[in-house]
Scaffold this active site. Structure first.
Site, PDB file in Angstrom:
ATOM      1  N   GLU A   1      48.251  46.689  21.103  1.00 20.08           N
ATOM      2  CA  GLU A   1      49.092  46.924  22.266  1.00 20.08           C
ATOM      3  C   GLU A   1      49.865  45.674  22.675  1.00 20.08           C
ATOM      4  OE1 GLU A   1      48.535  49.241  26.541  1.00 20.08           O
ATOM      5  OE2 GLU A   1      46.858  48.125  25.696  1.00 20.08           O
TER       6      GLU A   1
ATOM      7  N   SER B   1      42.712  45.612  35.250  1.00 18.50           N
ATOM      8  CA  SER B   1      43.197  45.139  36.546  1.00 18.50           C
ATOM      9  C   SER B   1      43.309  43.613  36.546  1.00 18.50           C
ATOM     10  CB  SER B   1      42.247  45.579  37.663  1.00 18.50           C
ATOM     11  OG  SER B   1      41.001  44.897  37.550  1.00 18.50           O
ATOM     12  N   ASN B   2      44.057  43.085  37.508  1.00 19.50           N
ATOM     13  CA  ASN B   2      44.200  41.634  37.605  1.00 19.50           C
ATOM     14  C   ASN B   2      42.854  40.940  37.745  1.00 19.50           C
ATOM     15  OD1 ASN B   2      46.964  41.857  37.421  1.00 19.50           O
ATOM     16  ND2 ASN B   2      47.394  40.823  39.359  1.00 19.50           N
TER      17      ASN B   2
END
Length: 413
Positions: free
Chosen positions: A249, A389-390
């Site tokens: 990705e 997520s961050n």
């Protein structure tokens, strides 16, 4: 890190640019620039025809090996293709999950029979894919999945639920992580299945987002079936396949993504210039920071792609960096519209002689009434959540990149 393009590379750039210009100025002009953040539902039939047009002319799987139907382009030429696609404002790809994730995974982990079975439909743009990873109770911990696959004769029966499944309402296939050994530690006992979507035992429920669209879906498996031929990498070996897929990705297509970001930034700056707000020194500073951030993003990606390491430390910051950058762009886009950014399109309001989009003062538009800036703002809030997520990204950077003590795990004593 050699960032120079050869004469052959520049000849390829000219070929790609000419082809894209002709195609997107002709019968596919209607899809130019469509299907981006907050616009994923638009012009589905036209974009599907575009996907098949790309396939018919050899522009799908450009980095795949020639033996698997690809062009076997060099990394430099892959970068050129994705950059030229974004520069030409090519539409959001309906086949990106198949081309960018499924194809490389099957090529790397699949059998000869699986490559012959799954790759042609992706190349031709006739089979779309969706991703069965996230679950309601797993959060960002992918290994905490509870969807299970149980042996039944010469096949498998799936039970469970996936969520945030992009394109599920249109896809013919879904790659699904399912637990095949519930007694094994959570990172083991997982298998990677290719599941046909058009069968009994699968229910798809669209999730309407704050943008008014429903790209995401819940997918329920209640007796859906897969065969041994649909199993990639072997029974209980799915975790390694899943991690390999996520590595694909982060490939050359990320540079095309950054060119798309450039297009969005240019549009926001044009809006600021037209309104006169670009003269505000605070606004100009925000624009300069976004410009510098985009350049940093590009150079770091080129550095990552140029290294021979499997997972260079520089790659660990990529998702956190671009997600935070894109969110800041969305915030600037709405700020650029001033007070109208909260309610709607001032031009539409002026034409109607009323509040924008028929909303009362202080109300918020929804769905198709949203402006491009509002869609960008709302969509980019999700960038810092999906795909890790961050908070999770910072943990990865701390543990794997900086060697800090790891966060406590649920299985820790």
């Amino acid at each position: 890190m050699d960032l120079h393009f050869s004469a052959d590379d520049e000849a390829f750039r000219a070929e790609a640019r000419a082809w894209l210009t002709e195609a997107l100025d002709g019968e596919f002009a209607v899809v130019r620039g469509r299907g981006g953040p907050g616009d994923e539902h638009s012009l589905f039939d036209e974009r599907l025809a575009w996907e098949q047009h790309l396939g018919a002319h050899g522009w799908v799987g450009v980095g795949w090996p020639a033996a698997d139907g690809g062009r076997d382009l060099s990394l430099h030429q892959q970068v050129i293709w994705y950059e030229e696609y974004a520069r030409a404002q090519g539409p959001g790809r309906l086949g990106h999950i198949g081309e960018g994730l499924v194809g490389p995974t099957v090529i790397h982990f699949g059998t000869d029979e699986q490559r012959a079975r799954f790759l042609p439909g992706i190349r031709a743009g006739t089979e779309l894919w969706c991703q069965g990873y996230s679950e309601p109770d797993a959060g960002s911990d992918l290994a905490n999945i509870s969807t299970r696959a149980e042996r039944d004769g010469d096949g498998w029966v799936l039970h469970g639920q996936k969520v945030w499944t992009s394109l599920a309402q249109w896809a013919q296939w879904c790659f699904v992580l399912a637990r095949t050994d519930r007694q094994a530690p959570k990172h083991r006992g997982i298998s990677f299945f290719m599941v046909p979507m058009d069968q009994p035992g699968i229910e798809i429920r669209p999730i309407r987002q704050v943008t008014g669209t429903a790209e995401f879906n819940e997918v329920f498996f209640d007796g859906a079936r897969a065969t041994d031929a649909d199993l990639i990498g072997g029974v209980d070996q799915g975790w390694g396949v899943a991690m390999g897929l996520l590595a694909f990705e982060r490939g050359a297509s990320t540079l095309g993504q950054q060119l798309a970001f450039r297009n969005e930034l240019d549009a926001v700056v044009q809006g600021l210039r037209s309104s006169g707000r670009l003269d505000d020194p605070v606004v100009r500073q925000r624009v300069v920071r976004l410009h510098a951030g985009l350049e940093i993003m590009r150079w770091n990606t080129l550095r990552v792609l140029s290294t021979s390491a499997d997972t260079p430390r520089e790659a660990l910051i990529t998702k956190l960096y671009w997600a935070s950058w894109h969110r800041a762009l969305g915030e600037l886009a709405v700020d650029a519209a001033g007070a109208w950014g909260l309610v709607g399109d001032p031009a539409a309001a002026e034409r109607a002689g009323a509040e924008p989009s028929g909303h009362s003062a202080g109300a918020s538009p929804a769905g198709d009434e949203l402006t491009d800036a509002q869609r960008l703002f709302l969509f980019t809030r999700s960038d810092t959540i999906y795909g890790g997520s961050n908070q999770i990204q910072r943990t990865i950077i701390g543990e794997r990149g900086l060697g800090l003590p790891r966060e406590p795990r649920q299985e820790d004593p």
